[in-house]
Design a protein around this motif. Sequence first.
Motif, short mmCIF file in Angstrom:
data_model
loop_
_atom_site.label_atom_id
_atom_site.label_comp_id
_atom_site.label_asym_id
_atom_site.label_seq_id
_atom_site.Cartn_x
_atom_site.Cartn_y
_atom_site.Cartn_z
N ARG A 89 0.83 -1.21 0.00
CA ARG A 89 0.00 0.00 0.00
C ARG A 89 0.86 1.26 0.00
N LEU A 90 1.93 1.23 0.79
CA LEU A 90 2.82 2.38 0.88
C LEU A 90 3.47 2.68 -0.47
N LEU A 91 3.93 1.63 -1.14
CA LEU A 91 4.62 1.82 -2.42
C LEU A 91 3.67 2.31 -3.51
N ILE A 92 2.52 1.65 -3.64
CA ILE A 92 1.63 2.03 -4.74
C ILE A 92 1.01 3.41 -4.51
N ALA A 93 0.96 3.84 -3.25
CA ALA A 93 0.47 5.20 -2.96
C ALA A 93 1.54 6.24 -3.26
N SER A 94 2.80 5.83 -3.21
CA SER A 94 3.91 6.78 -3.38
C SER A 94 4.21 7.08 -4.84
N SER A 95 3.98 6.09 -5.73
CA SER A 95 4.32 6.30 -7.14
C SER A 95 3.63 5.28 -8.04
N PRO A 96 3.18 5.70 -9.22
CA PRO A 96 2.59 4.77 -10.18
C PRO A 96 3.64 3.92 -10.88
N ARG A 97 4.91 4.17 -10.59
CA ARG A 97 5.98 3.41 -11.24
C ARG A 97 6.38 2.15 -10.47
N PHE A 98 5.58 1.80 -9.46
CA PHE A 98 5.76 0.53 -8.76
C PHE A 98 4.69 -0.46 -9.21
N SER A 99 5.12 -1.62 -9.70
CA SER A 99 4.21 -2.71 -10.02
C SER A 99 4.49 -3.87 -9.08
N ILE A 100 3.47 -4.70 -8.85
CA ILE A 100 3.59 -5.79 -7.89
C ILE A 100 3.22 -7.11 -8.55
N LEU A 101 4.09 -8.10 -8.41
CA LEU A 101 3.87 -9.43 -8.98
C LEU A 101 4.38 -10.47 -7.99
N LEU A 102 3.51 -11.38 -7.56
CA LEU A 102 3.92 -12.44 -6.66
C LEU A 102 4.44 -13.63 -7.46
N LYS A 103 5.39 -14.37 -6.87
CA LYS A 103 6.02 -15.47 -7.59
C LYS A 103 5.11 -16.68 -7.77
N GLU A 104 3.96 -16.66 -7.12
CA GLU A 104 2.98 -17.72 -7.34
C GLU A 104 2.18 -17.48 -8.62
N SER A 105 2.38 -16.33 -9.27
CA SER A 105 1.63 -15.99 -10.48
C SER A 105 1.94 -16.95 -11.61
N GLY A 106 0.98 -17.14 -12.48
CA GLY A 106 1.15 -18.01 -13.64
C GLY A 106 1.93 -17.33 -14.75
N LEU A 107 2.30 -18.12 -15.75
CA LEU A 107 3.12 -17.62 -16.85
C LEU A 107 2.44 -16.47 -17.58
N ARG A 108 1.15 -16.60 -17.85
CA ARG A 108 0.44 -15.54 -18.57
C ARG A 108 0.50 -14.22 -17.82
N GLU A 109 0.32 -14.29 -16.50
CA GLU A 109 0.33 -13.06 -15.70
C GLU A 109 1.73 -12.47 -15.61
#
Length: 212
Positions: free
Chosen positions: A89-109
Amino acid sequence: MEILLADKQDITRAGLMYILESFDGVTFKCIEDKAELLLALQKDSNRVVVLDYTLFDINDAAELMILCERFVATHWLLFSEDLSLDFVRLLIASSPRFSILLKESGLREIREALDYAIHCRRFICQRMTEMLLVPAQSEPEHIRLTRTEGEILKDIALGMTTREIAEKRISSFHTVNTHRKNIFRKLGVNNVHEVTKYALRAGLIDSAEYYI
């Protein structure tokens, strides 16, 4: 566009490189530590950094936000196994240049997240989005720290730096820094002041010891 892979896991690097080879006009480079990352961004900040925050030698969210402010053309894709909700929450509120991806995500994501980052668009994976939308729990969960994490938490609360703790424990800076990030994540805190307040409340240190 060049992608900087700031991830310590060899298998993750190999997987990312395999995926990125299918992107037209994209090159990539593996980054070993913060010093190498800073040098690369100083030469050209118009890059995407794929960062496993929990395994890299960046101390906390505050330092990461400073880097974001310093390198205004850089897009950051945080690619980790586990990140605290308060941290995200802190990061995404601070800048739109932060993206979040968890390592459990599938290949398409994962492909989609990389494509978004390359085109300077924010991406938040489905699992993290779902967690962010869940209402806050009325009662805090019981926090389970390992013995090592408890010892390191006490040292942090007493004002010791990561390097000092590593020397005391005859351990590597990287190992202690990983424990530090795990402690912050488990406690749901983002700075040393909040860690200290928790340690005082939990009786890990007393006020006399803290003010010595």
